[in-house]
Motif scaffolding. Structure first.
Motif, PDB file in Angstrom:
ATOM      1  N   LEU A   7      -0.202  -2.092  10.527  1.00 48.00           N
ATOM      2  CA  LEU A   7      -0.947  -1.958   9.268  1.00 48.00           C
ATOM      3  C   LEU A   7      -2.133  -1.022   9.432  1.00 48.00           C
ATOM      4  O   LEU A   7      -2.409  -0.190   8.558  1.00 48.00           O
ATOM      5  N   ASP A   8      -2.842  -1.167  10.537  1.00 48.01           N
ATOM      6  CA  ASP A   8      -4.003  -0.305  10.791  1.00 48.01           C
ATOM      7  C   ASP A   8      -3.606   1.164  10.911  1.00 48.01           C
ATOM      8  O   ASP A   8      -4.362   2.053  10.521  1.00 48.01           O
ATOM      9  N   MET A   9      -2.400   1.406  11.418  1.00 50.41           N
ATOM     10  CA  MET A   9      -1.934   2.783  11.536  1.00 50.41           C
ATOM     11  C   MET A   9      -1.473   3.340  10.183  1.00 50.41           C
ATOM     12  O   MET A   9      -1.588   4.539   9.928  1.00 50.41           O
ATOM     13  N   PHE A  10      -0.971   2.478   9.301  1.00 53.98           N
ATOM     14  CA  PHE A  10      -0.510   2.904   7.973  1.00 53.98           C
ATOM     15  C   PHE A  10      -1.672   3.008   6.979  1.00 53.98           C
ATOM     16  O   PHE A  10      -1.611   3.782   6.027  1.00 53.98           O
ATOM     17  N   ARG A  11      -2.713   2.235   7.205  1.00 54.32           N
ATOM     18  CA  ARG A  11      -3.842   2.107   6.274  1.00 54.32           C
ATOM     19  C   ARG A  11      -4.430   3.437   5.792  1.00 54.32           C
ATOM     20  O   ARG A  11      -4.726   3.582   4.596  1.00 54.32           O
ATOM     21  N   PRO A  12      -4.623   4.459   6.648  1.00 55.95           N
ATOM     22  CA  PRO A  12      -5.212   5.714   6.157  1.00 55.95           C
ATOM     23  C   PRO A  12      -4.436   6.360   5.016  1.00 55.95           C
ATOM     24  O   PRO A  12      -5.018   7.015   4.154  1.00 55.95           O
ATOM     25  N   GLN A  13      -3.127   6.165   4.980  1.00 56.20           N
ATOM     26  CA  GLN A  13      -2.324   6.729   3.887  1.00 56.20           C
ATOM     27  C   GLN A  13      -2.683   6.074   2.558  1.00 56.20           C
ATOM     28  O   GLN A  13      -2.700   6.732   1.514  1.00 56.20           O
ATOM     29  N   LEU A  14      -2.959   4.779   2.582  1.00 52.17           N
ATOM     30  CA  LEU A  14      -3.368   4.070   1.367  1.00 52.17           C
ATOM     31  C   LEU A  14      -4.795   4.436   0.985  1.00 52.17           C
ATOM     32  O   LEU A  14      -5.113   4.645  -0.185  1.00 52.17           O
ATOM     33  N   GLN A  15      -5.662   4.505   1.985  1.00 55.07           N
ATOM     34  CA  GLN A  15      -7.065   4.803   1.731  1.00 55.07           C
ATOM     35  C   GLN A  15      -7.263   6.203   1.168  1.00 55.07           C
ATOM     36  O   GLN A  15      -8.204   6.447   0.417  1.00 55.07           O
ATOM     37  N   ALA A  16      -6.368   7.114   1.500  1.00 55.76           N
ATOM     38  CA  ALA A  16      -6.450   8.478   0.969  1.00 55.76           C
ATOM     39  C   ALA A  16      -6.321   8.491  -0.549  1.00 55.76           C
ATOM     40  O   ALA A  16      -6.824   9.397  -1.218  1.00 55.76           O
ATOM     41  N   ASP A  17      -5.666   7.463  -1.116  1.00 57.37           N
ATOM     42  CA  ASP A  17      -5.496   7.356  -2.566  1.00 57.37           C
ATOM     43  C   ASP A  17      -6.384   6.279  -3.174  1.00 57.37           C
ATOM     44  O   ASP A  17      -6.152   5.828  -4.296  1.00 57.37           O
ATOM     45  N   GLY A  18      -7.377   5.817  -2.418  1.00 54.73           N
ATOM     46  CA  GLY A  18      -8.318   4.831  -2.944  1.00 54.73           C
ATOM     47  C   GLY A  18      -7.868   3.386  -2.829  1.00 54.73           C
ATOM     48  O   GLY A  18      -8.425   2.504  -3.457  1.00 54.73           O
ATOM     49  N   GLY A  19      -6.839   3.139  -2.036  1.00 56.75           N
ATOM     50  CA  GLY A  19      -6.336   1.773  -1.881  1.00 56.75           C
ATOM     51  C   GLY A  19      -6.534   1.242  -0.483  1.00 56.75           C
ATOM     52  O   GLY A  19      -7.128   1.890   0.373  1.00 56.75           O
ATOM     53  N   ASP A  20      -6.038   0.064  -0.260  1.00 59.73           N
ATOM     54  CA  ASP A  20      -6.093  -0.555   1.059  1.00 59.73           C
ATOM     55  C   ASP A  20      -5.154  -1.752   1.059  1.00 59.73           C
ATOM     56  O   ASP A  20      -4.588  -2.113   0.026  1.00 59.73           O
ATOM     57  N   VAL A  21      -4.985  -2.349   2.214  1.00 62.17           N
ATOM     58  CA  VAL A  21      -4.112  -3.503   2.363  1.00 62.17           C
ATOM     59  C   VAL A  21      -4.830  -4.532   3.238  1.00 62.17           C
ATOM     60  O   VAL A  21      -5.556  -4.175   4.147  1.00 62.17           O
ATOM     61  N   CYS A  36      -4.585   0.402  -5.078  1.00 60.48           N
ATOM     62  CA  CYS A  36      -3.225  -0.121  -4.866  1.00 60.48           C
ATOM     63  C   CYS A  36      -3.012  -1.469  -5.554  1.00 60.48           C
ATOM     64  O   CYS A  36      -1.879  -1.840  -5.841  1.00 60.48           O
ATOM     65  N   GLY A  37      -4.085  -2.189  -5.811  1.00 65.14           N
ATOM     66  CA  GLY A  37      -3.976  -3.527  -6.380  1.00 65.14           C
ATOM     67  C   GLY A  37      -3.319  -3.562  -7.742  1.00 65.14           C
ATOM     68  O   GLY A  37      -2.570  -4.473  -8.048  1.00 65.14           O
ATOM     69  N   GLY A  38      -3.561  -2.571  -8.573  1.00 61.37           N
ATOM     70  CA  GLY A  38      -2.985  -2.563  -9.917  1.00 61.37           C
ATOM     71  C   GLY A  38      -2.051  -1.401 -10.167  1.00 61.37           C
ATOM     72  O   GLY A  38      -1.631  -1.175 -11.291  1.00 61.37           O
ATOM     73  N   GLU A  94      10.725  -9.386   6.070  1.00 57.27           N
ATOM     74  CA  GLU A  94      10.316  -8.857   4.765  1.00 57.27           C
ATOM     75  C   GLU A  94       8.799  -8.776   4.710  1.00 57.27           C
ATOM     76  O   GLU A  94       8.096  -9.476   5.420  1.00 57.27           O
ATOM     77  N   VAL A  95       8.308  -7.917   3.829  1.00 56.79           N
ATOM     78  CA  VAL A  95       6.879  -7.833   3.535  1.00 56.79           C
ATOM     79  C   VAL A  95       6.718  -8.133   2.058  1.00 56.79           C
ATOM     80  O   VAL A  95       7.409  -7.551   1.226  1.00 56.79           O
ATOM     81  N   VAL A  96       5.827  -9.063   1.731  1.00 55.77           N
ATOM     82  CA  VAL A  96       5.615  -9.453   0.338  1.00 55.77           C
ATOM     83  C   VAL A  96       4.148  -9.329  -0.030  1.00 55.77           C
ATOM     84  O   VAL A  96       3.264  -9.490   0.807  1.00 55.77           O
ATOM     85  N   GLN A  97       3.914  -9.042  -1.293  1.00 54.27           N
ATOM     86  CA  GLN A  97       2.560  -8.904  -1.814  1.00 54.27           C
ATOM     87  C   GLN A  97       2.149 -10.207  -2.477  1.00 54.27           C
ATOM     88  O   GLN A  97       2.726 -10.603  -3.483  1.00 54.27           O
ATOM     89  N   ASP A  98       1.158 -10.875  -1.922  1.00 56.82           N
ATOM     90  CA  ASP A  98       0.701 -12.154  -2.471  1.00 56.82           C
ATOM     91  C   ASP A  98      -0.036 -11.996  -3.797  1.00 56.82           C
ATOM     92  O   ASP A  98       0.024 -12.866  -4.647  1.00 56.82           O
ATOM     93  N   ASN A  99      -0.736 -10.886  -3.978  1.00 57.05           N
ATOM     94  CA  ASN A  99      -1.533 -10.721  -5.196  1.00 57.05           C
ATOM     95  C   ASN A  99      -0.860  -9.796  -6.205  1.00 57.05           C
ATOM     96  O   ASN A  99      -1.521  -9.155  -7.010  1.00 57.05           O
TER      97      ASN A  99
END
Length: 88
Positions: A14-28, A47-49, A74-79
């Motif tokens: 997750l920490d290695m993938f995180r920069p890709q999300l953060q580049a678009d203003g999101g996070d996990v 990413c939340g909405g 599997e990976v699931v989104q709780d929120n």
């Protein structure tokens, strides 16, 4: 109870993938790994909405984690937003 090594591997992926999300203003945010070896996450920030969050989760994060840790099923989104949350 999930093996600590598996959890550490998932968090590292997750920490290695995180920069890709953060580049678009999101996070996990890592929540847990259940007894069925499903990783539970919360998508945050943009990413939340985002309607593309499911695609990012399944085609991106899930594949990345499964490559790093094949034991994960599997990976699931709780929120994740529910249909009712959109006001329909």
């Amino acid at each position: 109870m999930v093996d600590e090594k598996i959890q550490a591997t998932v968090i590292e992926a997750l920490d290695m993938f995180r920069p890709q999300l953060q580049a678009d203003g999101g996070d996990v945010e890592f929540v847990n790994i259940d007894d069925e070896m499903r990783v539970h996450l919360n998508m945050k920030g943009a990413c939340g909405g985002c309607p593309m969050a499911v695609m990012d989760l399944k085609m991106g994060i899930e594949q990345y984690i499964k490559d790093a840790c094949p034991e994960i099923t599997e990976v699931v989104q709780d929120n994740a937003m529910k249909f009712e949350d959109f006001g329909f």
